[in-house]
Design a protein around this motif. Structure first.
Motif, PDB file in Angstrom:
ATOM      1  N   ARG A  89       0.842  -1.200   0.000  1.00 25.49           N
ATOM      2  CA  ARG A  89       0.000   0.000   0.000  1.00 25.49           C
ATOM      3  C   ARG A  89       0.874   1.245   0.000  1.00 25.49           C
ATOM      4  O   ARG A  89       1.099   1.862   1.044  1.00 25.49           O
ATOM      5  CB  ARG A  89      -0.935   0.002   1.204  1.00 25.49           C
ATOM      6  N   ASP A 118      -0.214   4.024   2.503  1.00 26.59           N
ATOM      7  CA  ASP A 118       0.076   4.150   3.932  1.00 26.59           C
ATOM      8  C   ASP A 118       1.529   4.538   4.193  1.00 26.59           C
ATOM      9  O   ASP A 118       1.968   4.574   5.338  1.00 26.59           O
ATOM     10  CB  ASP A 118      -0.230   2.820   4.653  1.00 26.59           C
ATOM     11  N   HIS A 143       0.649  -0.036  10.693  1.00 27.00           N
ATOM     12  CA  HIS A 143       0.540   0.055   9.229  1.00 27.00           C
ATOM     13  C   HIS A 143       1.880  -0.300   8.612  1.00 27.00           C
ATOM     14  O   HIS A 143       2.915   0.194   9.059  1.00 27.00           O
ATOM     15  CB  HIS A 143       0.157   1.469   8.780  1.00 27.00           C
ATOM     16  N   HIS A 144       1.823  -1.123   7.576  1.00 28.33           N
ATOM     17  CA  HIS A 144       3.043  -1.488   6.856  1.00 28.33           C
ATOM     18  C   HIS A 144       2.916  -1.108   5.403  1.00 28.33           C
ATOM     19  O   HIS A 144       1.819  -0.846   4.921  1.00 28.33           O
ATOM     20  CB  HIS A 144       3.292  -2.989   6.953  1.00 28.33           C
ATOM     21  N   GLU A 173      -8.415  -2.125  13.688  1.00 21.36           N
ATOM     22  CA  GLU A 173      -9.166  -3.036  12.832  1.00 21.36           C
ATOM     23  C   GLU A 173      -8.276  -4.215  12.484  1.00 21.36           C
ATOM     24  O   GLU A 173      -7.129  -4.035  12.101  1.00 21.36           O
ATOM     25  CB  GLU A 173      -9.561  -2.289  11.556  1.00 21.36           C
ATOM     26  N   ILE A 174      -8.806  -5.441  12.641  1.00 26.06           N
ATOM     27  CA  ILE A 174      -7.990  -6.570  12.196  1.00 26.06           C
ATOM     28  C   ILE A 174      -8.576  -7.256  10.964  1.00 26.06           C
ATOM     29  O   ILE A 174      -7.859  -7.856  10.177  1.00 26.06           O
ATOM     30  CB  ILE A 174      -7.747  -7.625  13.298  1.00 26.06           C
ATOM     31  N   ASN A 216     -11.695  -7.235   7.787  1.00 27.68           N
ATOM     32  CA  ASN A 216     -12.783  -6.564   7.087  1.00 27.68           C
ATOM     33  C   ASN A 216     -13.521  -7.581   6.231  1.00 27.68           C
ATOM     34  O   ASN A 216     -12.912  -8.272   5.416  1.00 27.68           O
ATOM     35  CB  ASN A 216     -12.211  -5.431   6.220  1.00 27.68           C
ATOM     36  N   ARG A 268      -1.180  -7.810  12.238  1.00 25.04           N
ATOM     37  CA  ARG A 268      -2.004  -7.321  13.357  1.00 25.04           C
ATOM     38  C   ARG A 268      -2.578  -8.497  14.154  1.00 25.04           C
ATOM     39  O   ARG A 268      -2.652  -8.451  15.379  1.00 25.04           O
ATOM     40  CB  ARG A 268      -3.153  -6.455  12.832  1.00 25.04           C
TER      41      ARG A 268
END
Ligand code: ATP
Ligand code: MG
Length: 870
Positions: free
Chosen positions: A68, A75, A85-86, A208-209, A211, A241
């Motif tokens: 990303r 990110d 965030h990675h 958030e882990i 979605n 995460r």
């Protein structure tokens, strides 16, 4: 639980629920113009969601490498500063293509988290889409009701369109989603603020882990939504995460995914993690970025100056900047982390092990070259600083440093602040904005919705066997860009046109209707598995059958080059060794290019051998043996080689010429004899450990020979038709070098004579040994003369004028005693005399020169100095 077990438990869980487990797709996308990198687990399955292809199973699960760092999901700037965030991360996902929907997706996610991973229900929250007036969408009551069966209602939160409605892009499948969040704060903190109030508030321990996306709509070009005929599930869980939660730590970087890399950085850099925030950020940045860059190189995407390669280069440079600034690393060191990384992750991602040396080499060279840039930039910045009046460095100069020399702006700002100077940030931003607007305007593109002429049409590629066919246009759309203006994209029910892919260019050709009217096909490309034909104007009678004809000449030349590429690959592995692996190829009608791993220059003897090897197989007239739809395992066992970074189906096509066998979707000559001849025209380096060969075949060979012959004829005629032109040129070279020597000697003699004459002309004015004179010498000769005379006379003042190639030169020499005692300054003097010769110059107090474009002013300049000294 170890990260490896966490990953395999996920896959096992969904395998037990009848999901086919597939490997991660390559991270770099090849036939999707809207996306450079896979940025979510669903990206490799886009063609299934769009209905362009059938999945092998309606249920699939995998772990997907995601990046990303560009486009909609970026990110990059967060990475290092936060703990979750990675750039590159693994997304665990389960998919239903028109099979199960919300009920099962929700129930299984819950079962996995709370029963398999045994996460405490009381630290979980879920969100549900609250609806949206603008899009006229209702709240997702269905999802709410299913969640209610598992979790108490006070843990189900409503979320807005930004967080709870997922869209693939501006157009395409989309739908509401439910996120699962986890609150890993201490009880004490929980008692102060409820986790409810921290969901989606960027809290590092309420994150958030997972979605769960419920795809049930399609977004059209005009922004409106329509219901999808079949509904899909797309879920994505952040692996790192999840590891953080299951390993009971507060940061992704404290999981066993990262700690081995961080320990290695600590050892190499001699810094400790967890003592100083700036150092910690740098360590997180580096440990994250080395993964992104290593995975990308393993997938065949090397750092470069454009496109996806440039994104990778920028990531690596960000890591280098942080290590340079905060870890004081002035030499390459990031490449040394690849070893631990490949040991740690090589099990799940074998490409890291296999490509380890290449990854190390490429990173090391990139590091070395960027560190050189930083060094140069520091010198340039010093120059800027010393020319700055006041305390603010202009944004324009800083932008130039950034844009032309690649020197990072944050480093400029940091160095300036250390020197007590300011940077005109606003000025810099303005320049940056201007540049962005320029490139945005150049790449702006708008795409209309497809107009469907024939519904539900399958598409068939028949171009291996045919160059012509009667086709029907099934859909078309208009695409407008600054570069190409209006273009139309056409899809046929069947097509003989080969779409760009596997390095081979797309076919050109034409469409002809029954009246004989023709529309040219300018290019053919594949997008999400659909073959698209590019035309400038729409055919007049769209719904009639058209004759589609491929440009046979272009296709044939391209095929010669493609087959030659296979033979070249075989030759290189045979002659240089089996470490040679294909790293990229470009097969055009005019020439071919082949990139491969090899650690030194290929010698001219080796190149000759390679050429002979290929030409022997051309002379051997080997027939094409082609197999379509062979199972992958069979193809591999027959000796075909799969390339990293390439996406293969379950069945593949193999192309064989003699002992050369490759997995290939491209088109080829029927017999190697068709190629006629193969010639290497260049061999060069592309990156550390990657070489490039460019070669030509067939028709291009004729041009090559003819051009060569033409040049030779001209040479011969210039040499008065010498019988042996090589010998004649060697003679000329010899003669030339002996003439050069003679001239040098003559110039030396001349300088000696001049020196003798000049000595008599030195006069004494007020205790100064003074001489001005126009001489017939070049700059170097005059300099020598000055210093020779200087070593023989004290209190010497010299000013020489000279005219060379129509330009004026003034040279001033002043003995050091005069500089010290009388305050004379050669630099200042020539600067002032510059006006006589329409130029300027400078130098040191004892020696300086000025150049100008007006030689007729030399006399005046010499006269002016005489007056000055007198
Ligand atoms: P966030 O709001 O935390 O950035 P997101 O809404 O962008 O997450 P999704 O696009 O829904 O996340 O992706 C699915 C999952 O992938 C997330 O629940 C999260 O666990 C994980 N994830 C997303 N972005 C990253 C990232 N940059 N690094 C690591 N994991 C990520
Ligand atoms: Mg995000």
């Amino acid at each position: 639980m170890k990260s490896q077990d966490i990953r395999s438990k996920f896959l096992k869980f969904f395998e037990d629920k009848q999901h086919a487990i597939v490997p991660s797709a390559p991270m770099v996308l090849k036939d999707d113009p809207t996306l450079m990198f896979v940025n979510s687990g669903m990206a490799p399955f886009k063609e299934y969601f769009l209905g362009n292809a059938e999945p092998k199973s309606k249920r699939i699960a995998d772990t997907q490498k995601c990046l990303r760092v560009s486009g909609k999901h970026n990110d990059l700037e967060e990475v290092g500063y936060d703990t979750y965030h990675h750039t590159l991360f693994e997304m665990l996902g389960n998919w239903s293509f028109g099979d199960y929907f919300k009920k099962e997706a929700i129930a299984w996610a819950w079962e996995l988290l709370t029963e398999v991973y045994k996460i405490d229900k009381n630290i979980l929250y879920v969100t549900v889409f609250e609806g949206d007036k603008g899009d006229d969408l209702p709240m997702d009551q269905e999802a709410y009701d299913f969640w209610k069966e598992h979790i108490s209602e006070d843990r189900i939160l409503m979320g807005n369109k930004k967080d709870n409605f997922w869209e693939m892009g501006d157009q395409g499948p989309c739908g509401p989603c439910s996120e699962i969040h986890v609150d890993i704060r201490s009880d004490e903190e929980k008692s102060k603020v409820s986790g409810k109030d921290l969901v989606n508030m960027d809290h590092p321990q309420v994150v958030e882990i997972w979605n769960l996306v419920f795809m049930q709509y399609n977004r059209k070009a005009n922004g409106s939504l329509e219901s999808l005929p079949s509904k899909h599930i797309d879920t994505g869980m952040g692996f790192e995460r999840l590891c953080m939660v299951l390993q009971g730590v507060k940061s992704n970087y404290d999981t066993d995914v990262f700690t081995p890399i961080i320990r290695e950085i600590e050892t190499i850099a001699g810094k400790d993690y967890g003592k100083n925030e700036k150092v910690d950020v740098a360590i997180r940045v580096i440990s994250d970025h080395v993964r992104a860059v290593a995975f990308s190189i393993a997938d065949g995407q090397l750092p470069s100056n454009t496109g996806a390669g440039y994104v990778i280069r920028r990531i690596l440079r960000r890591a280098i900047r942080y290590s340079f600034t905060f870890l004081d690393q002035k030499d390459p060191f990031i490449y040394r982390l690849v070893d631990v990384l490949s040991k740690k992750m090589g099990e799940a991602f074998p490409e890291l092990k296999k490509e380890k040396h290449l990854i190390e080499n490429v990173i090391k060279e990139e590091e070395a070259s960027f560190l050189r840039t930083l060094d140069q930039g520091l010198v340039l910045l010093d120059g800027i600083v010393s020319n700055t009046k006041g305390d603010t460095v202009s944004g324009e100069r800083a932008f130039e440093l950034y844009d032309t020399y690649g020197f990072p702006i944050d480093l400029t700002a940091l160095i300036l602040s250390e020197k007590g100077l300011k940077l005109d940030e606003q000025g810099f931003q303005e320049q940056l904005e201007k540049q962005k607007n320029r490139s945005r305007a150049a790449s702006e593109m708008s795409t209309e919705d497809w107009t469907v002429l024939i519904d539900d049409a399958e598409q068939e590629f028949i171009g291996y066997d045919n160059l012509e066919a009667n086709v029907k246009i099934t859909r078309y759309r208009k695409v407008t860009s600054k570069k190409d203006g209006d273009m139309y994209q056409l899809v046929f029910n069947l097509t003989p046109f080969y779409a760009e892919g596997g390095g081979q260019v797309g076919d050109k050709g034409y469409l002809e209707d029954i009246n004989g009217d023709v529309v040219y096909v300018l290019d053919t490309k594949k997008e999400n598995n659909v073959i698209i034909h590019f035309v400038k104007n729409l055919p007049e009678h769209l719904s009639e059958t058209h004759k589609a004809v491929v440009d046979a000449n272009q296709r044939y030349r391209t095929e010669c080059n493609h087959t030659a590429t296979h033979l070249l690959h075989q030759a290189l592995r045979d002659i240089l060794g089996t470490h040679v692996e294909q790293k990229g190829s470009a097969v055009h009608a005019k020439h071919l290019r082949f990139d491969f791993s090899h650690f030194s220059k290929v010698t001219s003897e080796e190149l000759q051998e390679v050429e002979n090897f290929v030409n022997a197989r051309i002379a051997g007239k080997l027939p094409l043996k082609e197999q379509r739809n062979v199972p992958m395992e069979q193809a591999i066992s027959e000796g075909a080689m799969a390339l990293f970074g390439e996406k293969y189906g379950d069945t593949v096509r193999t192309v064989r010429f003699g002992q050369s066998i490759e997995l290939c979707g491209g088109t080829h000559v029927k017999n190697t004899g068709d190629i006629w001849y193969f010639k290497i025209v260049s061999e060069s380096a592309v990156a550390a450990g990657i070489r490039r060969i460019e070669a030509i075949t067939n028709d291009a060979m004729k041009d090559y020979f003819e051009e060569g012959y033409q040049v030779l004829s001209e040479i011969k005629s210039l040499l008065n038709n010498a019988k042996e032109p090589v010998k004649a040129i060697e003679n000329l070279q010899e003669e030339n070098s002996s003439l050069k020597k003679q001239i040098e000697q003559l110039l030396k003699d001349k300088a000696k004579n001049i020196k003798g004459e000049l000595k008599n002309e030195i006069t004494n004015i007020n205790g100064i040994q003074f001489l001005t004179k126009q001489v017939d010498l070049d700059a170097a000769g005059i300099k020598d003369l000055c210093f020779e005379l200087g070593s023989q006379y004290d209190n010497l003042f010299l000013l020489f004028g000279a005219e060379n190639d129509g330009k004026a030169l003034l040279t001033c020499y002043i003995s050091k005693e005069l500089v010290a005692e009388k305050g004379l300054n050669a630099g200042q003097i020539v600067r002032e005399l510059g006006k006589y010769i329409q130029g300027g110059g400078g130098g040191q107090p004892f020696f300086a020169t000025a150049g100008g474009k007006n030689p007729s002013g030399i006399k005046e300049a010499l006269g002016a100095v005489k007056n000055y000294i007198a």
